[in-house]
Design a protein around this motif. Structure first.
Motif, mmCIF file in Angstrom:
data_model
loop_
_atom_site.group_PDB
_atom_site.id
_atom_site.type_symbol
_atom_site.label_atom_id
_atom_site.label_comp_id
_atom_site.label_asym_id
_atom_site.label_seq_id
_atom_site.Cartn_x
_atom_site.Cartn_y
_atom_site.Cartn_z
ATOM 1 N N LEU A 150 -64.261 33.016 -0.408
ATOM 2 C CA LEU A 150 -63.972 33.682 -1.679
ATOM 3 C C LEU A 150 -64.783 34.960 -1.839
ATOM 4 C CD1 LEU A 150 -63.693 30.646 -4.092
ATOM 5 C CD2 LEU A 150 -61.881 32.238 -3.472
ATOM 6 N N GLY A 151 -66.031 34.942 -1.384
ATOM 7 C CA GLY A 151 -66.853 36.154 -1.435
ATOM 8 C C GLY A 151 -66.290 37.250 -0.553
ATOM 9 N N LEU A 152 -65.854 36.887 0.659
ATOM 10 C CA LEU A 152 -65.224 37.874 1.547
ATOM 11 C C LEU A 152 -63.947 38.433 0.926
ATOM 12 C CD1 LEU A 152 -65.587 36.285 5.112
ATOM 13 C CD2 LEU A 152 -66.821 38.244 4.166
ATOM 14 N N GLN A 153 -63.166 37.557 0.314
ATOM 15 C CA GLN A 153 -61.926 38.003 -0.325
ATOM 16 C C GLN A 153 -62.235 38.975 -1.456
ATOM 17 O OE1 GLN A 153 -59.765 34.917 -2.324
ATOM 18 N NE2 GLN A 153 -58.117 36.282 -2.941
ATOM 19 N N ALA A 154 -63.232 38.661 -2.267
ATOM 20 C CA ALA A 154 -63.593 39.542 -3.380
ATOM 21 C C ALA A 154 -64.067 40.900 -2.865
ATOM 22 C CB ALA A 154 -64.671 38.896 -4.239
ATOM 23 N N MET A 155 -64.849 40.903 -1.780
ATOM 24 C CA MET A 155 -65.326 42.169 -1.219
ATOM 25 C C MET A 155 -64.168 42.959 -0.610
ATOM 26 S SD MET A 155 -69.072 41.377 0.396
ATOM 27 C CE MET A 155 -68.629 39.939 1.324
ATOM 28 N N ALA A 156 -63.268 42.271 0.093
ATOM 29 C CA ALA A 156 -62.142 42.959 0.724
ATOM 30 C C ALA A 156 -61.233 43.593 -0.324
ATOM 31 C CB ALA A 156 -61.357 41.988 1.596
ATOM 32 N N GLU A 157 -61.033 42.901 -1.433
ATOM 33 C CA GLU A 157 -60.181 43.449 -2.482
ATOM 34 C C GLU A 157 -60.821 44.621 -3.205
ATOM 35 O OE1 GLU A 157 -59.207 40.123 -4.948
ATOM 36 O OE2 GLU A 157 -57.799 39.290 -3.491
ATOM 37 N N SER A 158 -62.136 44.727 -3.145
ATOM 38 C CA SER A 158 -62.817 45.823 -3.839
ATOM 39 C C SER A 158 -62.954 47.075 -2.968
ATOM 40 C CB SER A 158 -64.191 45.376 -4.317
ATOM 41 O OG SER A 158 -65.051 45.143 -3.215
#
Length: 93
Positions: free
Chosen positions: A76-84
């Motif tokens: 989830l942290g990777l997903q949040a960073m990728a989306e930002s």
């Protein structure tokens, strides 16, 4: 705190971080805050019931549960960073 429950402290701490990440994603997606709060509260109550009644069963799987929980938080942290990333790139241009 009971000594046998100390092995779950990391999962509790990182679970709170996961809640913050999910809340931030909800804000970014312009989700209705009352709906998000209601669903979050419902999820917490469900997890409380599962934790209360499933702890004895889960004790023998504590390492697996901690690993899966940590992996979910990491993803989830990777997903949040990728989306930002697009927003960050746009900020510097």
């Amino acid at each position: 705190m009971d000594g046998s429950l100390k092995q779950f402290i990391g999962l509790i701490v990182f679970g709170n971080i996961e809640n913050l990440i999910l809340a931030a994603q909800g804000v970014d997606a312009h989700v209705n805050p009352l709906g998000l709060a209601s669903l979050s509260l419902l999820a917490v109550i469900c997890w409380l019931l599962i934790g209360t009644f499933g702890t004895r069963f889960a004790m023998k799987y504590a390492r697996h549960i901690s690993f899966i929980g940590g992996l979910a938080i990491f993803i989830l942290g990777l997903q949040a960073m990728a989306e930002s990333i697009p927003g960050i790139i746009a900020f510097f241009h």
